[in-house]
Write an enzyme that holds these catalytic residues in place. Structure first.
Site, short mmCIF file in Angstrom:
data_model
loop_
_atom_site.label_atom_id
_atom_site.label_comp_id
_atom_site.label_asym_id
_atom_site.label_seq_id
_atom_site.Cartn_x
_atom_site.Cartn_y
_atom_site.Cartn_z
N ASP A 134 47.52 36.93 39.59
CA ASP A 134 46.10 37.35 39.58
C ASP A 134 45.26 36.28 38.82
O ASP A 134 46.14 35.34 38.38
CB ASP A 134 46.02 38.70 38.64
N CYS A 135 44.09 36.18 38.67
CA CYS A 135 43.40 35.19 38.39
C CYS A 135 43.42 34.99 36.84
O CYS A 135 42.79 35.68 36.29
CB CYS A 135 42.13 35.18 38.93
#
Length: 713
Positions: free
Chosen positions: A260-261
C-alpha cells in the site's frame, strides 16, 4: 539489444494456442531483460512510478491505477455503484460484466494516453482493485469499498469481478486486478500506519483470509496489495508469514505483491520495526515484496553497496512485475496482444451506461414500505428536499471516475412523473453539519408525497485524508445522522403526518431507529454511480422492482458495538451478533410477495449436498428474489458461527409464478474452522436455512422467511 528485438513476438504463439509455451517464452524473455539491466535500472523499476529505460526501449510506467467501480481518477469513464452497493446486488454475473466493461474502457483509455505521451499515474493497466477486506465494523470509513461483511459473498463477487477485469485469454491480461489489503485490515483509519492486530487463528482463517484465497486460487488475481497494519507483530509489507508462507507456499500465488502507498516507509516511521528507511526497504525485499507504492526502495542502492542485498534479491523481486507487464503486452509493443485495438467509443458506451443503470437498480435496498410505494406517476404534487437530490457527489463514493452522462436523483424522479404533476424542490437543510434546518417546509408538508434525501457522502466517510468534513480520519464513530437532517425530518413529520419517503445515501450502516418510525418508506441507495437517478426513478414509480439486499448488518445503536480496534469477531456481523441488530445481513423488501415452500435434501455425497424447495410469487409484480442458503453446524457458540452463508442465487419470478429451485452446496462449505485455524467437518446434525435474510434473532420480527432442513453427517 533493444527490448523490441529481444522480446519480439511475445512468445511467437497465437493467443488461442496452449498457454504453456508462451508462458515459458515470456519467462525466458524476462530473464534476458534482467540480464541486460544494471543495478540502478533494476532499483528504478521497484517503485510505482518507474522511469523509462531508453536503451532497452522501455517506456516510463506508473503502476498506480484505480478501478474500484469504474476506471478511477482518470477522467471520462462509466461510473458504476460503489462496491458496497454492488455487494447488495448478490449478482455474480453482474460483477463479471462490470469488471469486463471497466477493463474495456481501461484499454481504450490506455491506448489514447500512450498516443499523447501520458505515462503518469492513473493512466496504466494495473488496477489496485478490488478491495476484499471484510466490513467487520460499521464505523470503518472505507467499508464502502468492500462487498460487505461476509467472506463468501465477498469472495464470490470479487472473483467474478477479477475474472471480468483480467479477461479470459490464456496468455494475456486485459488488465491486472489486485486483491487488497492483505491482511486483517478494516480500520480504524487513524491508527492504520502503526497498528498491530493479532486475531485468533480461527478468526484469521474463518473471516479475514477466505476472500483473498478465493481470488488467488479461483480468479488467478495478478496482484496482491499488502495492508498498512502489522499482523502478529510483523508489518504486512515485511511479513514472511503472509507473503511467503500463505501467498506463495500455501496458495501457490504466481503474481506480484505490491505495498500500500507509503507502507514500506511505515515499517520504520509508524511501526518502528527498523532503525531507518534503508533497513525497512531491505526487510520488505527480503520478506517477498515485489513492488513499492512509494519511494523507500530507492535506498536499496546503498543497501547493495553495503552488501545487505544481492543482485539476485533484486532479480527475484523484479521478475513477477516484469511478467505482469509482459502478460499485459505493454513491456514493449506486442502485436500478438489481442487487446491492442480497443475502440475509443467503448468509453461510456450505451451498453456500459445500461449496465451502470442495471447495477444501480439491483443495488438499492427497500427497508420499509407501508404501502406508499410504488408512487403513481399521475400524483398531483411531489416535493423533494436534501442536497443529495441534486448533488452528484452523493452518488460517487470514492475512487471514482467522471462521467459525462450523470443522472441526479431529482432528474430521475422528474423524468417519471406526469407533465401535470406539480414538483418542487428545496435544499431544506444542511446535509453535513449541525446547522439548523431552514423552514422551507411548507411545500414539503403540503405535497401529496415528500421525498427526503438524507445520509452521507464522501466528505464525511472514507479513507484517511479524503473526507474533508470528518475529524476522525474518515471513520464514522457515531452512526447517527447530523441533527440538521433529523430535525428537518421530525418537523416534516409533525406538520405532514403521512406521505414521507426517505432515500438514504452513503456507504455504511446508519442508525435508522427514528427514521424508520418517522418515514412511510425507507430506501438505502448507497453511492449509486452515474445512473442512480434513472434507477431510483424506475424503482420508486414501479418500472423496476427492488431486489437489493443488505451486504452488511445494520446495528441498532453504536454504543453496543464491540471496541472498534478489537479484531475479534465476537459480537460482530450476523454470524456472531446476538443482539443490537436492526436490519440483518441479506435483508430487503420488494413489491412482490414471495413464499418459500418446504425444503428437503434430495442428494448428498462426500462432495455435494443438494437442497430442493419451492418459491411462489403471490404478488402482482415480477420479482428478482435473492435466495440465501445458510448453514449452522452441530457446534454452537464459541466454536462456530450461529449461521454462515453457504450459497445464494437470484431467482426471477413472474407474478403468480411457482417454481421448484435446487441449490447445491459443496460439502467443504459445511466445515467449521477450529480454534487452531484448521477446518473440520463436524459429525452430527447440520441445519440448512433457505432464507430471505440471515437467520438472526431479529429476522423473524421483520417477517424474514426461513425454511429449515436438517442433514446428518
Amino acid at each position: 539489444l533493444s527490448a523490441a528485438a529481444m522480446l519480439a513476438g511475445c512468445g511467437g504463439t497465437q493467443p488461442q494456442q496452449s498457454a504453456q509455451q508462451p508462458q515459458q517464452s515470456m519467462e525466458q524473455q524476462v530473464d534476458q531483460l534482467l540480464d541486460s539491466m544494471n543495478i540502478d535500472e533494476k532499483i528504478g523499476q521497484m517503485m510505482n512510478s518507474t522511469p523509462g529505460i531508453e536503451r532497452l526501449g522501455i517506456k516510463p510506467y506508473d503502476w498506480w491505477n484505480e478501478g474500484l467501480h469504474g476506471v478511477g481518477r482518470s477522467g471520462r469513464a462509466t461510473v458504476f455503484p460503489q462496491p458496497i452497493g454492488l455487494g447488495a446486488t448478490f449478482d455474480i454475473e453482474l460483477l463479471n460484466s462490470i469488471g469486463d466493461a471497466i477493463s474495456d474502457e481501461a484499454r481504450a483509455k490506455y491506448q489514447v494516453a500512450q498516443r499523447i505521451g501520458n505515462y503518469g499515474r492513473y493512466a496504466g493497466l494495473t488496477f489496485w482493485s478490488p478491495n476484499v477486506n471484510i466490513f467487520r465494523d460499521p464505523r470503518w470509513g472505507r467499508g464502502m469499498e468492500t462487498y460487505g461483511e461476509d467472506p463468501y459473498l465477498t469472495g464470490m463477487l470479487g472473483t467474478a469481478f477479477v475474472k471480468g477485469l483480467q479477461g479470459d485469454d490464456p496468455n494475456y491480461l486485459k488488465a491486472a486486478a489486485c486483491a487488497k489489503h492483505f491482511a486483517v485490515h478494516s480500520g480504524p483509519e487513524a491508527t492504520r500506519h502503526g497498528a498491530n492486530v493479532e486475531p485468533s487463528l480461527k478468526d484469521l482463517y474463518e473471516t479475514y483470509l477466505p476472500a483473498f484465497e478465493m481470488l488467488v486460487k479461483d480468479a488467478k488475481v495478478e496482484t496482491v496489495m499488502t495492508a498498512y497494519n502489522a499482523v502478529y507483530g510483523d508489518c504486512c509489507s515485511a511479513s514472511p508469514f503472509l507473503m511467503q508462507d500463505i501467498l506463495r507456499n500455501r496458495w501457490n500465488f504466481k503474481g506480484h505483491i505490491v505495498s500500500d502507498c507509503g507502507a514500506v516507509t511505515d515499517i520504520y516511521t509508524g511501526h518502528h520495526c527498523t532503525r531507518c528507511e534503508m533497513d525497512a526497504a531491505v526487510k520488505a525485499l527480503k520478506a517477498g515484496l515485489n513492488l513499492e507504492c512509494g519511494s523507500s526502495m530507492r535506498t536499496l542502492k546503498d543497501a547493495y553497496a553495503k552488501q545487505l542485498i544481492t543482485e539476485q534479491d533484486l532479480d527475484n523481486a523484479l521478475r513477477p512485475t516484469l511478467m505482469t507487464r509482459m502478460k499485459l503486452g505493454i513491456l514493449h509493443d506486442d502485436p500478438q496482444c489481442p487487446y491492442n485495438n480497443m475502440p475509443e467509443d467503448v468509453i461510456g458506451s450505451p451498453e456500459h451506461r445500461a449496465l451502470a443503470k442495471r447495477a444501480a437498480v439491483e443495488s438499492m435496498v427497500l427497508l420499509k414500505n407501508d404501502g406508499i410505494l410504488p408512487l403513481d406517476k399521475n400524483i398531483h404534487s411531489l416535493n423533494m428536499s436534501g442536497s443529495g437530490a441534486t448533488d452528484i457527489f452523493y452518488q460517487m463514493g470514492n475512487y471514482y471516475g467522471l462521467s459525462d452522462t450523470y443522472s441526479t436523483y431529482l432528474q430521475g424522479i422528474v423524468s417519471k412523473v406526469s407533465a401535470g404533476t406539480t414538483v418542487s424542490y428545496h435544499t431544506g437543510f444542511m446535509q453535513l453539519d449541525g446547522l439548523a434546518a431552514n423552514m422551507n417546509i411548507g411545500e414539503a408538508a403540503g405535497a401529496d408525497v415528500a421525498i427526503v434525501f438524507m445520509g452521507n457522502n464522501g466528505n464525511v466517510e472514507g479513507e484517511e485524508g479524503e473526507s474533508i468534513a470528518n475529524s476522525t480520519s474518515g471513520d464514522r464513530l457515531d452512526l447517527r445522522l447530523p441533527e440538521s437532517q433529523m430535525n428537518y425530518l421530525r418537523t416534516l413529520k409533525r406538520y405532514k403526518g403521512e406521505g414521507i419517503v426517505v432515500v438514504l445515501t452513503g456507504g455504511s450502516p446508519i442508525d435508522l431507529r427514528e427514521i424508520y418510525e418517522l418515514a412511510d418508506a425507507v430506501v438505502m441507495a448507497w453511492y449509486s454511480g452515474q445512473a442512480g437517478g434513472e434507477a431510483l426513478g424506475d424503482l420508486l414509480f414501479g418500472d423496476a422492482n427492488f431486489s437489493g439486499r443488505l451486504p452488511v448488518t445494520f446495528p441498532t445503536e453504536t454504543e453496543k458495538l464491540p471496541p472498534f480496534e478489537d479484531y475479534s469477531m465476537a459480537g460482530r456481523t450476523y454470524k456472531y451478533m446476538t443482539d443490537n441488530i436492526l436490519f440483518p445481513f441479506g435483508y430487503g423488501l420488494s413489491y412482490g410477495k414471495v413464499t418459500y415452500g418446504p425444503a428437503k435434501v434430495v442428494s448428498s455425497d462426500d462432495k455435494n449436498v443438494t437442497v430442493e424447495f419451492t418459491l411462489s410469487n403471490d404478488g402482482t409484480s415480477d420479482v428478482d428474489e435473492i435466495v440465501q442458503l445458510y448453514h449452522s453446524s452441530p457446534a454452537a457458540g464459541v466454536t462456530a458461527p450461529q449461521s454462515q452463508l453457504a450459497t445464494f442465487s437470484r431467482e426471477h419470478l413472474k407474478a403468480g409464478e411457482k417454481r421448484t429451485v435446487r441449490m447445491e452446496i459443496p460439502v467443504e462449505r459445511l466445515s467449521t474452522v477450529q480454534e487452531d485455524g484448521t477446518k473440520k467437518l463436524l459429525q452430527g446434525t447440520h441445519t440448512l436455512h433457505v432464507a430471505s435474510a440471515a437467520p438472526t434473532y431479529r429476522s423473524a420480527d421483520l417477517g424474514v422467511q426461513d425454511v429449515t432442513v436438517t442433514l446428518e453427517l
